[in-house]
Scaffold this motif. Structure first.
Motif, PDB file in Angstrom:
ATOM      1  N   SER A   1       5.092   7.980  10.669  1.00  0.00           N
ATOM      2  CA  SER A   1       5.411   7.364  11.955  1.00  0.00           C
ATOM      3  C   SER A   1       4.792   5.983  12.041  1.00  0.00           C
ATOM      4  N   GLU A   2       3.646   5.819  11.394  1.00  0.00           N
ATOM      5  CA  GLU A   2       3.050   4.486  11.384  1.00  0.00           C
ATOM      6  C   GLU A   2       3.942   3.508  10.609  1.00  0.00           C
ATOM      7  N   MET A   3       4.461   3.991   9.464  1.00  0.00           N
ATOM      8  CA  MET A   3       5.351   3.132   8.677  1.00  0.00           C
ATOM      9  C   MET A   3       6.615   2.807   9.449  1.00  0.00           C
ATOM     10  N   MET A   4       7.094   3.788  10.153  1.00  0.00           N
ATOM     11  CA  MET A   4       8.363   3.631  10.841  1.00  0.00           C
ATOM     12  C   MET A   4       8.245   2.730  12.055  1.00  0.00           C
ATOM     13  N   MET A   5       7.163   2.892  12.813  1.00  0.00           N
ATOM     14  CA  MET A   5       7.023   2.154  14.056  1.00  0.00           C
ATOM     15  C   MET A   5       6.243   0.863  13.867  1.00  0.00           C
ATOM     16  N   GLY A   6       5.516   0.763  12.784  1.00  0.00           N
ATOM     17  CA  GLY A   6       4.776  -0.459  12.531  1.00  0.00           C
ATOM     18  C   GLY A   6       3.404  -0.468  13.160  1.00  0.00           C
ATOM     19  N   GLU A   7       3.086   0.530  13.921  1.00  0.00           N
ATOM     20  CA  GLU A   7       1.765   0.563  14.518  1.00  0.00           C
ATOM     21  C   GLU A   7       1.414   2.013  14.758  1.00  0.00           C
ATOM     22  N   GLY A   8       0.176   2.293  15.001  1.00  0.00           N
ATOM     23  CA  GLY A   8      -0.217   3.656  15.317  1.00  0.00           C
ATOM     24  C   GLY A   8       0.582   4.115  16.520  1.00  0.00           C
TER      25      GLY A   8
ATOM     26  N   GLU B   1       1.894  11.446  10.324  1.00  0.00           N
ATOM     27  CA  GLU B   1       1.205  10.306  10.937  1.00  0.00           C
ATOM     28  C   GLU B   1       1.462   9.036  10.139  1.00  0.00           C
ATOM     29  N   ILE B   2       1.335   9.157   8.815  1.00  0.00           N
ATOM     30  CA  ILE B   2       1.589   7.992   7.972  1.00  0.00           C
ATOM     31  C   ILE B   2       3.030   7.537   8.149  1.00  0.00           C
TER      32      ILE B   2
ATOM     33  N   MET C   1       0.823  -1.192   0.000  1.00  0.00           N
ATOM     34  CA  MET C   1       0.000   0.000   0.000  1.00  0.00           C
ATOM     35  C   MET C   1       0.860   1.245   0.000  1.00  0.00           C
ATOM     36  N   HIS C   2       2.064   1.104   0.598  1.00  0.00           N
ATOM     37  CA  HIS C   2       2.889   2.286   0.668  1.00  0.00           C
ATOM     38  C   HIS C   2       3.869   2.378  -0.488  1.00  0.00           C
ATOM     39  N   SER C   3       3.891   1.396  -1.349  1.00  0.00           N
ATOM     40  CA  SER C   3       4.979   1.349  -2.319  1.00  0.00           C
ATOM     41  C   SER C   3       4.631   2.084  -3.608  1.00  0.00           C
TER      42      SER C   3
ATOM     43  N   LEU D   1      12.419   2.391   6.288  1.00  0.00           N
ATOM     44  CA  LEU D   1      12.893   1.055   6.621  1.00  0.00           C
ATOM     45  C   LEU D   1      12.463   0.728   8.037  1.00  0.00           C
ATOM     46  N   ARG D   2      12.191  -0.548   8.272  1.00  0.00           N
ATOM     47  CA  ARG D   2      11.893  -0.982   9.638  1.00  0.00           C
ATOM     48  C   ARG D   2      12.532  -2.337   9.857  1.00  0.00           C
ATOM     49  N   LYS D   3      13.376  -2.425  10.841  1.00  0.00           N
ATOM     50  CA  LYS D   3      14.048  -3.679  11.183  1.00  0.00           C
ATOM     51  C   LYS D   3      14.664  -4.344   9.954  1.00  0.00           C
ATOM     52  N   GLY D   4      15.301  -3.562   9.128  1.00  0.00           N
ATOM     53  CA  GLY D   4      16.004  -4.098   7.979  1.00  0.00           C
ATOM     54  C   GLY D   4      15.136  -4.336   6.771  1.00  0.00           C
ATOM     55  N   ALA D   5      13.846  -4.154   6.929  1.00  0.00           N
ATOM     56  CA  ALA D   5      12.966  -4.438   5.800  1.00  0.00           C
ATOM     57  C   ALA D   5      12.484  -3.145   5.158  1.00  0.00           C
ATOM     58  N   PHE D   6      12.240  -3.215   3.867  1.00  0.00           N
ATOM     59  CA  PHE D   6      11.696  -2.102   3.130  1.00  0.00           C
ATOM     60  C   PHE D   6      10.211  -1.981   3.460  1.00  0.00           C
ATOM     61  N   VAL D   7       9.795  -0.826   3.957  1.00  0.00           N
ATOM     62  CA  VAL D   7       8.381  -0.661   4.287  1.00  0.00           C
ATOM     63  C   VAL D   7       7.647   0.038   3.152  1.00  0.00           C
ATOM     64  N   GLY D   8       8.276   1.062   2.584  1.00  0.00           N
ATOM     65  CA  GLY D   8       7.599   1.743   1.495  1.00  0.00           C
ATOM     66  C   GLY D   8       8.359   2.966   1.037  1.00  0.00           C
ATOM     67  N   SER D   9       8.024   3.414  -0.183  1.00  0.00           N
ATOM     68  CA  SER D   9       8.563   4.661  -0.697  1.00  0.00           C
ATOM     69  C   SER D   9       7.396   5.527  -1.123  1.00  0.00           C
TER      70      SER D   9
END
Lengths: 516, 354
Positions: A241-248, A238-239, A1-3, A221-229
């Protein structure tokens, strides 16, 4: 969704599907980023998310286990930093690489990959100063680098790279040592450069403000994984920080107890302190201030105005030229007996350099304050190793220090975890006086929020806290009242509630105008 | 655990490389290195007689090694053991001669006291110059060696000279009654006991006490030591004093147990060989005992090597020099070796199996 959201334009650098493993740990797992000329790309992630690993793969410090790096669409094997430089990729590192005891000119010339056996300094000076005129920042070429402020050094780092005619500029947390104004100025210039010269810029950061304000696109990136660009226009904090932390994510606000300064007796009182710097010049000039129980007093200011000397003086690392420190009305000197008696704790900046013994274990470092007290020793003379280890295990759990174990050598820990370990040592006992300098320097915001909470907790329990920080936001968030420090003096007292930013800016900048 | 293993591995490899280099040296002199190594073993540990010879030489080496090892704990590279031995021996002789006639036990104690005190202050000066004035301690301690030797020569050639000593100018004899005895029937004097006891005691101090911990912090990062409120100056001075006092005791032992007089035998190189012992032992007082005996053995076998293989007198020095250079070079490898963590991998293997 974020890519979504990345158009397929001409890229100058592609890192495609990069995977890097260290033993059993996967530091990077199939990460792809794409840098385009004339745009700024932000790389966002917590500490340990793999940002630095990715960049090191691009720069040739690491060989990725999988994936390709393409420059101008052609696959390149970058085996060492020299290869990256030859391809026009330049990087500014998180820690300064300028050489302090050399001049600006020498540092700039030195950065060139190949130097002739004989250097015609006169000619170099001409060439460099001519080229410097086209650059966003100006320097006196024969100035010693040690006399530059942190902000100026950072500018010099960037100039050094720009002089090499690079096409890709990688900045690793370029603003962590800078004041907001300096940071904005530098990022503004970088943005201009990128737009005018078609430079592709990659900024590693954890500050949303910088992403939103200056970047065109962002990869998380989160824990070595690509989350989105995403393009920055399409996103918001907000978006991100959600991507970065993995949760709201909602950061709990700091719980500040109602002000309870009802004591007339200052807990920490500095009277006419004067402290010299390394060159024997006055760095802290006749400084006096009082801190009452349950109060955080901030000291803001541009780095290099005597803050580090003040911290060193209060921590016993630098002699006082003049003046008196009083704790609870008694004259205090930072020797062990007084430190322990008054429960006085100091946490200087750069803890690995100033507050740790790099080659000793985490457990030993945690015991620095109380190795000669029970239960860590018998009769204050003989070490009880099992107690030291037991105590450190407690602290490691309580302060969430990520280490393989108490016996690990502390210099093997990441910066954030060194800071946590040192904080654990300084805050584990009941604190009466706390002097703390730039506690959140270079940490991700989860760690920042933890650490600020701990400082606030100490205050709420009645400690007197002196917070010396170059981060104005931090001072405003934590302090009950604060001063601006300039040229070794406190020049302005204010409270965060009735803050006048122009007034503060002027006070902070006073020094810089006078020096120019 | 891993650190000890690393130190052990690096030192072992360094010693093996030294042996290879020494073999080349021996081969170049036209000898079979296997035979020469056999001779060294025989001369060092082959018989009870050679053991005694070895241990007599090991005793001062233990003490002079401490002069480098203890200041090293606080981050100073002191190589002034030779000068400290000379000062200790000189003051022991002065004390012994002037108190001659008093109860021998008291005289011996007084010699130990003045010898340790003078040499301790000698090296304390090195620490003070470094801490208060920023003078490089390695250079100042080296230069102080020459000053100490010059003072000794000035006195033994001058007004302290016993006119009866012709070939080797020396002080008067301290008196046979005041000599330190030997252990049982052997030729080993009580200096060996002193050396071993001091090594054990200082091992305990450096590794098990809060003062030792303070030394380690000071040596690791003086800024942090100050932050912890430790009196860095005092810790440095005390460490230098202890180191100097140990080497001073070596000088006392040389006078009171071997020569009976102070003369140029005091600067026969025990101070310099002690530096090598300290580095081989990685400044661990316990390991010093072992390496002092090994090096004492090599020195003890010098005579036999000379007689059997016609190797020159200086061969022992060449061997010491080779070992020293290789040991110093091996420092580079600390932290760079990939030593498999046997204990951990076993554990994870068990965990995986479970």
């Amino acid at each position: 969704m974020h890519s979504s959201g990345i158009s397929t334009g001409e890229a100058v650098l592609d890192a495609f599907n990069i995977t890097k493993k260290f033993g059993e740990l996967t530091a990077l797992d199939g990460v792809t980023i794409r840098l385009k000329p004339g745009s700024i790309h932000a790389l966002l992630g917590e500490n340990g998310a793999g940002k630095s690993t990715l960049v090191k793969c691009i720069m040739g410090y690491y060989n990725p286990d999988e994936g390709q790096i393409l420059v101008d669409g052609k696959e390149q094997s970058i085996n060492q930093p020299k290869d990256a430089a030859a391809l026009g990729i330049g990087m500014v590192y998180q820690h300064f690489t300028v050489i302090n005891n050399m001049t600006v000119l020498e540092n700039i010339v030195l950065a060139r990959p190949a130097l002739p056996s004989f250097i015609d300094w006169k000619k170099e000076a001409e060439v460099v100063s001519k080229k410097m005129q086209t650059m966003p920042f100006q320097f006196e070429l024969d100035k010693q680098v040690s006399s530059l402020s942190a902000g100026e050094k950072q500018k010099l780092e960037i100039i050094k790279q720009l002089m090499l005619n690079i096409r890709v500029l990688i900045l690793d947390e370029p603003t962590s040592v800078l004041t907001p104004n300096e940071a904005d100025e530098i990022l503004q210039e970088v943005k201009k450069l990128s737009q005018n010269n078609g430079l592709a810029v990659l900024i590693i950061t954890h500050k949303f403000r910088e992403v939103m304000g200056f970047a065109d696109t962002v990869t998380v990136l989160r824990k070595g994984a690509f989350v989105g660009s995403q393009t920055v226009a399409e996103t918001n904090p907000e978006i991100l920080s959600e991507m970065m932390m993995g949760e709201g994510l909602d950061l709990p606000p700091l719980e500040r107890d109602a002000t309870q300064v009802n004591s007339n007796q200052a807990k920490l009182s500095l009277k006419n302190l004067s402290i010299l710097d390394n060159d024997g010049l006055i760095a802290v000039d006749d400084l006096s201030l009082q801190i009452y129980p349950g109060e955080i007093v901030g000291i803001a200011g541009v780095s290099g105005n005597g803050q580090s000397e003040l911290t060193a003086g209060l921590g016993g690392q630098r002699a006082l030229k003049n003046g008196v420190i009083e704790v609870d009305g008694q004259t205090f000197s930072p020797v062990r007996r007084d430190l322990q008696k008054h429960r006085y704790f100091v946490l200087p900046e750069e803890p690995l350099k100033n507050a740790c013994v790099g080659n000793m274990s985490v457990a030993d470092n945690m015991a620095l304050r109380n190795f000669d007290l029970a239960p860590n020793s018998w009769f204050n003379s003989f070490l009880n190793f099992s107690a030291i280890k037991r105590e450190s295990k407690k602290l490691i759990t309580a302060f969430n220090v990520k280490t393989p174990g108490p016996d690990e050598v502390i210099s093997n820990l990441s910066g954030g975890n060194v800071q946590r370990a040192v904080l654990a040592r300084e805050l584990s006992q009941q604190v009466n006086v706390l002097v703390i300098a730039n506690p959140c320097f270079g940490l991700d915001f989860k760690a920042v929020s933890d650490i600020r909470n701990l400082i606030m907790e100490a205050r709420n329990e009645g400690a007197a806290v002196l917070l010396i920080s170059e981060d104005l936001d931090e001072v405003l968030q934590l302090s009950d009242r604060f001063y601006v420090m300039s040229k070794g003096k406190v020049v302005l007292e204010s409270k965060p509630n009735d803050v006048d930013l122009t007034e503060i800016g002027k006070a902070m900048a006073g020094h810089m105008e006078a020096a120019a | 655990m891993l650190k000890t293993l690393e130190a052990f591995a690096v030192t072992l490899v360094a010693i093996i490389i030294s042996l290879v280099l020494i073999s080349i040296f021996i081969w170049a002199s036209g000898n079979s290195f296997i035979e020469v190594y056999q001779t060294i073993y025989k001369g060092a540990f082959g018989t009870w007689f050679s053991w005694q010879n070895t241990l007599v030489r090991a005793a001062p080496l233990m003490l002079t090694a401490l002069c480098t090892a203890i200041p090293a704990r606080v981050g100073l590279v002191v190589i002034g053991g030779e000068g400290a031995v000379v000062m200790g021996g000189l003051f022991a002789a002065i004390t012994g001669i002037s108190l001659n006639g008093m109860s021998p036990g008291f005289v011996l104690f007084a010699m130990l006291f003045t010898g340790a005190l003078s040499a301790g202050l000698w090296i304390l000066g090195v620490g003070a110059l470094q801490y208060y004035r920023g003078v490089n301690e390695t250079i100042s301690s080296l230069l102080l060696n020459y000053i100490a030797i010059a003072i000794l020569n000035f006195l033994v050639v001058g007004f302290m000279r016993d006119p009866a000593t012709l070939n080797k100018p020396s002080t008067h004899h301290i008196g046979d009654a005041n000599m330190m005895g030997v252990i049982g029937e052997s030729s080993i004097h009580y200096g060996l006991v002193l050396g071993i006891l001091l090594c054990i005691a200082l091992w305990f101090v450096t590794s098990r006490t809060t003062f030792g911990f303070s030394m380690k912090i000071t040596g690791g990062n003086p800024r942090t030591a100050k932050l912890a409120g430790l009196n860095v100056g005092k810790i440095i001075l005390v460490s230098c004093f202890i180191g100097g006092a140990c080497a001073g005791i070596a000088g006392v032992v040389e006078v009171a147990a071997v020569h009976g007089r102070a003369n140029s035998s005091l600067n026969a190189g025990y101070g310099y060989a002690g530096i090598l012992v300290a580095f081989l032992a990685r400044h661990n007082p316990m390991a010093i005992i072992l390496f002092a005996i090994s090096l004492g053995g090599i020195q003890a076998s010098g005579g036999l090597m000379q007689r059997r293989h016609d190797l020159p007198d200086a061969s022992v020095l060449v061997m010491q020099g080779i070992i020293f250079v290789v040991i110093l070079a091996s420092e580079v490898f600390y932290g760079r070796l990939k030593i498999p963590n046997l204990f951990q991998s076993q554990k994870t293997a068990q965990e995986n199996a479970a």
